[in-house]
Every structure is written in C-alpha cells, then in structure tokens.
Scaffold this motif. Sequence first.
Motif, PDB file in Angstrom:
ATOM      1  N   MET A  63     -17.461  13.349 -18.586  1.00 31.64           N
ATOM      2  CA  MET A  63     -16.630  12.736 -18.238  1.00 31.64           C
ATOM      3  C   MET A  63     -16.395  12.414 -15.796  1.00 31.64           C
ATOM      4  SD  MET A  63     -12.825  10.872 -18.508  1.00 31.64           S
ATOM      5  CE  MET A  63     -12.424  10.031 -19.224  1.00 31.64           C
ATOM      6  N   TRP A  64     -16.661  12.061 -15.773  1.00 30.25           N
ATOM      7  CA  TRP A  64     -16.783  12.334 -14.356  1.00 30.25           C
ATOM      8  C   TRP A  64     -15.251  11.574 -13.563  1.00 30.25           C
ATOM      9  CZ3 TRP A  64     -15.697   9.145 -10.343  1.00 30.25           C
ATOM     10  CH2 TRP A  64     -16.717   9.788  -9.012  1.00 30.25           C
ATOM     11  N   ARG A  65     -14.760  12.686 -12.807  1.00 33.69           N
ATOM     12  CA  ARG A  65     -14.079  12.813 -11.677  1.00 33.69           C
ATOM     13  C   ARG A  65     -14.125  12.670 -10.621  1.00 33.69           C
ATOM     14  NH1 ARG A  65      -9.886  16.905 -13.772  1.00 33.69           N
ATOM     15  NH2 ARG A  65      -8.323  15.899 -13.720  1.00 33.69           N
ATOM     16  N   ARG A  66     -12.722  11.909  -9.254  1.00 33.50           N
ATOM     17  CA  ARG A  66     -13.024  11.585  -8.664  1.00 33.50           C
ATOM     18  C   ARG A  66     -12.440  12.708  -7.801  1.00 33.50           C
ATOM     19  NH1 ARG A  66     -10.880   6.240  -6.014  1.00 33.50           N
ATOM     20  NH2 ARG A  66      -9.295   6.673  -7.264  1.00 33.50           N
ATOM     21  N   SER A  67     -12.905  13.163  -6.913  1.00 36.87           N
ATOM     22  CA  SER A  67     -12.834  14.230  -6.122  1.00 36.87           C
ATOM     23  C   SER A  67     -11.645  14.542  -6.051  1.00 36.87           C
ATOM     24  CB  SER A  67     -13.830  15.036  -4.783  1.00 36.87           C
ATOM     25  OG  SER A  67     -14.058  14.308  -4.143  1.00 36.87           O
ATOM     26  N   LYS A  68     -10.455  15.399  -5.458  1.00 39.54           N
ATOM     27  CA  LYS A  68      -9.231  15.080  -4.821  1.00 39.54           C
ATOM     28  C   LYS A  68      -9.427  14.937  -3.420  1.00 39.54           C
ATOM     29  CE  LYS A  68      -5.203  17.438  -3.415  1.00 39.54           C
ATOM     30  NZ  LYS A  68      -4.178  18.204  -3.535  1.00 39.54           N
ATOM     31  N   HIS A  69     -10.653  15.197  -2.823  1.00 36.97           N
ATOM     32  CA  HIS A  69     -10.484  14.547  -0.764  1.00 36.97           C
ATOM     33  C   HIS A  69     -10.895  12.956  -1.289  1.00 36.97           C
ATOM     34  CE1 HIS A  69     -11.387  14.432   2.800  1.00 36.97           C
ATOM     35  NE2 HIS A  69     -13.180  13.692   2.405  1.00 36.97           N
ATOM     36  N   ALA A  70     -11.518  12.311  -2.387  1.00 36.98           N
ATOM     37  CA  ALA A  70     -11.834  10.969  -2.596  1.00 36.98           C
ATOM     38  C   ALA A  70     -10.376  10.102  -2.221  1.00 36.98           C
ATOM     39  CB  ALA A  70     -13.425  10.578  -2.724  1.00 36.98           C
ATOM     40  N   ALA A 128      -6.081   6.851  -0.742  1.00 36.71           N
ATOM     41  CA  ALA A 128      -4.592   6.968  -0.353  1.00 36.71           C
ATOM     42  C   ALA A 128      -3.913   6.522   0.813  1.00 36.71           C
ATOM     43  CB  ALA A 128      -4.178   8.296  -0.742  1.00 36.71           C
ATOM     44  N   ALA A 129      -5.048   7.357   2.088  1.00 32.80           N
ATOM     45  CA  ALA A 129      -4.704   6.947   3.022  1.00 32.80           C
ATOM     46  C   ALA A 129      -4.787   5.793   3.945  1.00 32.80           C
ATOM     47  CB  ALA A 129      -5.315   7.923   4.152  1.00 32.80           C
ATOM     48  N   GLU A 130      -6.196   5.205   3.101  1.00 33.20           N
ATOM     49  CA  GLU A 130      -6.869   3.793   3.645  1.00 33.20           C
ATOM     50  C   GLU A 130      -5.514   2.983   3.239  1.00 33.20           C
ATOM     51  OE1 GLU A 130     -10.406   3.713   1.969  1.00 33.20           O
ATOM     52  OE2 GLU A 130     -11.115   4.727   3.711  1.00 33.20           O
ATOM     53  N   ARG A 131      -4.636   3.115   2.248  1.00 31.67           N
ATOM     54  CA  ARG A 131      -4.282   2.008   1.565  1.00 31.67           C
ATOM     55  C   ARG A 131      -2.477   2.128   1.998  1.00 31.67           C
ATOM     56  NH1 ARG A 131      -2.115   0.992  -4.764  1.00 31.67           N
ATOM     57  NH2 ARG A 131      -1.256  -0.770  -4.212  1.00 31.67           N
ATOM     58  N   ILE A 132      -2.086   2.995   2.962  1.00 27.39           N
ATOM     59  CA  ILE A 132      -0.696   3.343   2.907  1.00 27.39           C
ATOM     60  C   ILE A 132      -1.580   2.800   4.666  1.00 27.39           C
ATOM     61  CG2 ILE A 132       0.647   5.156   4.516  1.00 27.39           C
ATOM     62  CD1 ILE A 132       0.048   6.554   2.061  1.00 27.39           C
ATOM     63  N   ASP A 133      -2.182   2.878   5.097  1.00 30.45           N
ATOM     64  CA  ASP A 133      -2.803   2.128   6.578  1.00 30.45           C
ATOM     65  C   ASP A 133      -2.472   0.447   6.389  1.00 30.45           C
ATOM     66  OD1 ASP A 133      -2.843   4.283   7.741  1.00 30.45           O
ATOM     67  OD2 ASP A 133      -5.267   4.539   7.949  1.00 30.45           O
ATOM     68  N   ARG A 141       8.294  -0.413   0.716  1.00 33.94           N
ATOM     69  CA  ARG A 141       8.525   0.695  -1.130  1.00 33.94           C
ATOM     70  C   ARG A 141       6.850   0.990  -1.471  1.00 33.94           C
ATOM     71  NH1 ARG A 141      13.286  -3.095  -2.606  1.00 33.94           N
ATOM     72  NH2 ARG A 141      14.785  -2.233  -1.451  1.00 33.94           N
ATOM     73  N   LEU A 142       6.045   0.448  -1.464  1.00 28.61           N
ATOM     74  CA  LEU A 142       4.806   0.575  -1.883  1.00 28.61           C
ATOM     75  C   LEU A 142       3.940   1.391  -1.441  1.00 28.61           C
ATOM     76  CD1 LEU A 142       3.606  -0.607  -4.512  1.00 28.61           C
ATOM     77  CD2 LEU A 142       2.231  -1.760  -3.017  1.00 28.61           C
ATOM     78  N   ALA A 143       4.106   1.631   0.115  1.00 32.64           N
ATOM     79  CA  ALA A 143       3.293   3.040   0.828  1.00 32.64           C
ATOM     80  C   ALA A 143       4.005   3.823   0.500  1.00 32.64           C
ATOM     81  CB  ALA A 143       3.203   2.329   2.114  1.00 32.64           C
ATOM     82  N   ARG A 144       5.328   4.054   0.731  1.00 32.67           N
ATOM     83  CA  ARG A 144       5.984   5.187   0.001  1.00 32.67           C
ATOM     84  C   ARG A 144       6.036   5.759  -1.139  1.00 32.67           C
ATOM     85  NH1 ARG A 144      11.862   4.897   2.796  1.00 32.67           N
ATOM     86  NH2 ARG A 144      11.313   4.602   5.349  1.00 32.67           N
ATOM     87  N   ARG A 145       5.551   5.559  -1.833  1.00 30.74           N
ATOM     88  CA  ARG A 145       5.055   5.725  -3.716  1.00 30.74           C
ATOM     89  C   ARG A 145       4.112   5.946  -3.372  1.00 30.74           C
ATOM     90  NH1 ARG A 145       7.967   1.005  -6.110  1.00 30.74           N
ATOM     91  NH2 ARG A 145       5.311  -0.633  -6.537  1.00 30.74           N
ATOM     92  N   VAL A 146       3.370   5.459  -3.221  1.00 35.33           N
ATOM     93  CA  VAL A 146       1.342   5.560  -3.270  1.00 35.33           C
ATOM     94  C   VAL A 146       1.478   6.858  -2.294  1.00 35.33           C
ATOM     95  CG1 VAL A 146      -1.033   5.708  -2.037  1.00 35.33           C
ATOM     96  CG2 VAL A 146       0.275   3.426  -2.659  1.00 35.33           C
ATOM     97  N   GLU A 196       3.550   9.523  -2.393  1.00 35.88           N
ATOM     98  CA  GLU A 196       4.217  10.871  -2.798  1.00 35.88           C
ATOM     99  C   GLU A 196       3.496  10.844  -4.116  1.00 35.88           C
ATOM    100  OE1 GLU A 196       8.239   8.944  -4.578  1.00 35.88           O
ATOM    101  OE2 GLU A 196       8.840   8.774  -1.848  1.00 35.88           O
ATOM    102  N   ARG A 197       3.154   9.885  -4.841  1.00 33.04           N
ATOM    103  CA  ARG A 197       1.952  10.305  -5.722  1.00 33.04           C
ATOM    104  C   ARG A 197       0.871  11.375  -5.318  1.00 33.04           C
ATOM    105  NH1 ARG A 197       1.773   4.463  -8.347  1.00 33.04           N
ATOM    106  NH2 ARG A 197       4.129   4.489  -9.445  1.00 33.04           N
ATOM    107  N   ASN A 198       0.105  10.943  -3.881  1.00 35.52           N
ATOM    108  CA  ASN A 198      -0.785  11.740  -3.381  1.00 35.52           C
ATOM    109  C   ASN A 198      -0.753  13.010  -2.606  1.00 35.52           C
ATOM    110  OD1 ASN A 198      -3.115  10.434  -4.202  1.00 35.52           O
ATOM    111  ND2 ASN A 198      -2.006   8.840  -3.839  1.00 35.52           N
ATOM    112  N   ARG A 199       0.297  13.393  -2.544  1.00 37.79           N
ATOM    113  CA  ARG A 199       1.108  14.131  -1.841  1.00 37.79           C
ATOM    114  C   ARG A 199       0.905  13.905  -0.289  1.00 37.79           C
ATOM    115  NH1 ARG A 199       1.569  19.395  -5.622  1.00 37.79           N
ATOM    116  NH2 ARG A 199       2.685  18.734  -7.559  1.00 37.79           N
ATOM    117  N   LEU A 200       1.478  12.742   0.471  1.00 41.12           N
ATOM    118  CA  LEU A 200       0.272  12.659   1.313  1.00 41.12           C
ATOM    119  C   LEU A 200       1.430  12.593   2.442  1.00 41.12           C
ATOM    120  CD1 LEU A 200      -2.358  10.113   1.301  1.00 41.12           C
ATOM    121  CD2 LEU A 200      -2.092  12.363   1.761  1.00 41.12           C
ATOM    122  N   ALA A 201       1.700  12.852   3.704  1.00 41.34           N
ATOM    123  CA  ALA A 201       3.086  12.329   4.634  1.00 41.34           C
ATOM    124  C   ALA A 201       2.893  11.150   5.572  1.00 41.34           C
ATOM    125  CB  ALA A 201       2.983  13.543   6.254  1.00 41.34           C
TER     126      ALA A 201
END
Length: 101
Positions: free
Chosen positions: A1-8, A13-18, A41-46, A48-53
């Motif tokens: 099974m192919w897994r997406r890298s953490k960097h991707a 997630a950063a693009e979605r937050i923007d 709220r949606l941006a904050r959840r994204v 948190e899930r990806n451990r981004l500031a």
Amino acid sequence: MWRRSKHAAVTVAAERIDRLHELARAAAADGDDDRARYYVRLARRVAERNRLALPREFRRFTCDACDAYLRPGRNARVRTRGGHVVITCDCGEQARYPYEP
C-alpha cells in the motif's frame, strides 16, 4: 500500500489553511459571520491534526474564545497601550501583541 509522505501531507495541510483563511476573510467581508467562524474552526482543526502552527496573520485576526474572524472597526476594537496592541472582540475577549514604538 502506498503511503503519502509526511512532507506532502504537511504541504497540503498548509495550503488548505491558507485557502480557509482567504475564505474566512471573504465571508467576513460579505457579512456572513457564521460562515467565517466555520472556516476559522475548520482551519484550526486542520492545523491541530497535522501539528502545524497557524500563520501569524491568521492568529492575529481570529478570536481565541469565539473563533470569529476579526475585522477592526466592525467586530473588533484595536487600541495601543504602552508597547502593545490590544484587540478586543465583541465577545469581550482581549488579545495583546507587543510592538516597538
């Protein structure tokens, strides 16, 4: 099974937050405060899930208590006091940020 890298995943997630920040700003400008609050709220959840500031601009223009997108003069009051900026939301929550006079 192919897994997406953490960097991707972090990049997506950063693009979605923007994008959610842009949508929240547009919704607040149109006067749809409930939709803007939903996007915040949606941006904050994204984040948190990806451990981004969240970006600084996003943090400065959102209320931590009620998740409202703050628009100075409309639903937020901005004052300067002795080396810091005080932003007061309609809900009564205050945020203080330092600045160099």
